[in-house]
Design a protein around this motif. Structure first.
Motif, mmCIF file in Angstrom:
data_model
loop_
_atom_site.group_PDB
_atom_site.id
_atom_site.type_symbol
_atom_site.label_atom_id
_atom_site.label_comp_id
_atom_site.label_asym_id
_atom_site.label_seq_id
_atom_site.Cartn_x
_atom_site.Cartn_y
_atom_site.Cartn_z
ATOM 1 N N SER A 113 0.820 -1.206 0.000
ATOM 2 C CA SER A 113 0.000 0.000 0.000
ATOM 3 C C SER A 113 0.857 1.261 0.000
ATOM 4 O O SER A 113 2.055 1.243 0.275
ATOM 5 C CB SER A 113 -0.905 0.021 1.231
ATOM 6 O OG SER A 113 -0.109 0.172 2.383
ATOM 7 N N LEU A 155 3.059 2.454 3.188
ATOM 8 C CA LEU A 155 4.324 1.840 3.568
ATOM 9 C C LEU A 155 5.506 2.645 3.028
ATOM 10 O O LEU A 155 6.487 2.844 3.724
ATOM 11 C CB LEU A 155 4.375 0.409 3.053
ATOM 12 C CG LEU A 155 5.501 -0.484 3.595
ATOM 13 C CD1 LEU A 155 5.446 -0.575 5.101
ATOM 14 C CD2 LEU A 155 5.418 -1.860 2.975
ATOM 15 N N THR A 198 2.559 0.330 10.627
ATOM 16 C CA THR A 198 3.465 -0.467 9.797
ATOM 17 C C THR A 198 3.307 -1.958 10.058
ATOM 18 O O THR A 198 3.447 -2.773 9.153
ATOM 19 C CB THR A 198 4.932 -0.070 10.032
ATOM 20 O OG1 THR A 198 5.249 -0.190 11.430
ATOM 21 C CG2 THR A 198 5.191 1.338 9.567
ATOM 22 N N LYS A 226 0.296 -2.941 8.007
ATOM 23 C CA LYS A 226 0.628 -2.998 6.588
ATOM 24 C C LYS A 226 1.462 -4.236 6.260
ATOM 25 O O LYS A 226 1.263 -4.886 5.223
ATOM 26 C CB LYS A 226 1.395 -1.735 6.182
ATOM 27 C CG LYS A 226 0.595 -0.456 6.284
ATOM 28 C CD LYS A 226 -0.550 -0.413 5.295
ATOM 29 C CE LYS A 226 -1.302 0.902 5.367
ATOM 30 N NZ LYS A 226 -2.459 0.933 4.448
#
Length: 426
Positions: free
Chosen positions: A171, A174, A406, A409
């Motif tokens: 995505s 990131l 994060t 993700k």
């Protein structure tokens, strides 16, 4: 005088032929008459230098014995002032001592004994013109790379789009975490890994080994980081040289090819120089082919070689030997150790080499620390090693401090790829 053998255009190669004997000049002129080559004739070394001052030549052919200025003396000046000009020396058997001098000081590329075979001479000229053409293309590439480095900040901002196109899963959020200096490092590494002729796994293995050696030396965290990253991109200069020079084992290259192979350090410096925060990395990569006894590429003395360059030389050559990229045959760990030990104190720093030889546990292309599964990651944990995709593309750099965003993700990426990632944290 100038003889246009065929109507010239901007791509027509130009040759300067130097000899005090008119018959020799005319013989070479006749040899090249039907070729698309612009030939300029000179009766002396002084006249040749005058031509070189006023126009560019791809190749110079000169006789050894000439009054006033010999071919060796002429090529010494050309090598100093016009180093990119390909140099061919015509010499008799009796001139062997002078020929050796020309090789050492005039840095001639090829020499041909008289009387010559026209086929041999023409083949040598063709080879020289081809090398000159490739070198000019490399120069253009270097200029292009330098120009593109000016756009590196913009490239970092757009990096996520490139990653998303290749993975189709990562995505946008990131990559926004990688717009700082770590994003710059990611771009440089991916430049290497995306090249089909280079090996990201090799780079990772060298980087890990160099990092472990640096830690055994108890260097500072910043030094360890710089050395680890320098090792990861130690082959970046290969992007600017002919693929054939590193597609075959190093020991199978001839003298001239090895000289061209080492040109990679200048290309690496050109690529890295615009990134001022990578100055220490640049110097390490640039000096990686220096030797402890002072006989390296640039003849740098031991005390002036960065410790990182000494470490990388050992880590790099360990894996090059193991993978067969030096001798053409893969070697076992014990065979590599025996081979490298022979060069302790000559090519390698003995004290650093001993760390490798006496600590076999540091030799691994796999991480040996206990990994943490993604489900057990917590915000605030610090990533100890780079995270790569299955084809060695960099996802997150070492030193990254995990956040809830994060971690989320990374889990999404893991699920989309159908893998079971585990990471190493500090």
């Amino acid at each position: 005088m100038t003889i246009d053998i065929k109507e010239k255009d901007s791509s027509t190669p130009k040759i300067l032929v130097v000899d005090d004997e008119v018959s020799i000049l005319q013989a070479i002129k006749r040899l090249l008459r039907k070729k698309s080559i612009a030939v300029t004739l000179a009766n002396s070394g002084e006249e040749a230098l005058s031509h070189l001052k006023n126009e560019h030549f791809d190749l110079v052919i000169s006789d050894m014995k000439m009054p006033s200025m010999s071919g060796a003396e002429l090529f010494t000046q050309i090598a100093s002032t016009y180093p990119d000009v390909y140099r061919i020396l015509l010499t008799g058997f009796a001139d062997i001592d002078s020929t050796i001098k020309a090789i050492n000081h005039g840095k001639i590329h090829r020499y041909i004994q008289k009387p010559w075979s026209n086929d041999v001479l023409f083949d040598v000229i063709n080879e020289g013109l081809e090398k000159s053409r490739l070198k000019q293309e490399n120069v253009k590439l270097q200029r292009l790379l330098k120009k593109q480095n000016g756009l590196l900040k913009e490239l970092n901002g757009n990096l996520e789009k490139k990653v998303e196109l290749r993975t189709k899963r990562i995505s946008l959020g990131l990559s926004r975490l990688e717009r700082d200096h770590k994003a710059t490092q990611k771009v440089l590494y991916n430049l290497i890994n995306i090249n089909p002729n280079l090996d990201g796994k090799f780079a990772n293995s060298v980087s890990l080994l160099a990092k472990r050696i640096a830690k055994l030396l108890e260097l500072s965290p910043q030094e360890v980081h710089d050395i680890s990253y320098s090792a990861l991109i130690c082959e970046i200069g290969l992007l600017g040289i002919e693929t054939s020079l590193y597609a075959q084992p190093f020991n199978e290259l001839n003298f001239n090819q090895k000289e061209e192979f080492y040109e990679q350090i200048n290309i690496a410096r050109l690529i890295l120089n615009p990134a001022e925060h990578l100055h220490a990395v640049t110097e390490i990569v640039y000096n990686q082919y220096e030797q402890i006894n002072g006989s390296g590429v640039n003849k740098v003395q031991e005390e002036a070689i960065p410790v990182g360059a000494k470490i990388i030389a050992i880590a790099r050559d360990y894996w090059l030997l193991a993978m067969g990229r030096i001798n053409g045959q893969k070697m076992t760990d014990s065979e590599v150790r025996i081979e490298m030990k022979k060069l302790g104190g000559i090519k390698y720093d003995s004290s650093i080499l001993d760390l490798l030889l006496n600590n076999p546990q540091i030799i691994s292309n796999e991480f040996i620390e206990t990994p943490v599964k993604l489900d057990y990651l917590e915000a605030g944990m610090v990533l100890k090693y780079n995270i790569f995709t299955h084809n060695h593309m960099l996802i997150l750099p070492e030193g990254h401090v995990f956040t809830e965003a994060t971690i989320s993700k990374l889990k999404q990426f893991d699920e989309s790829q159908g893998t079971k990632l585990s990471v190493i944290v500090e």
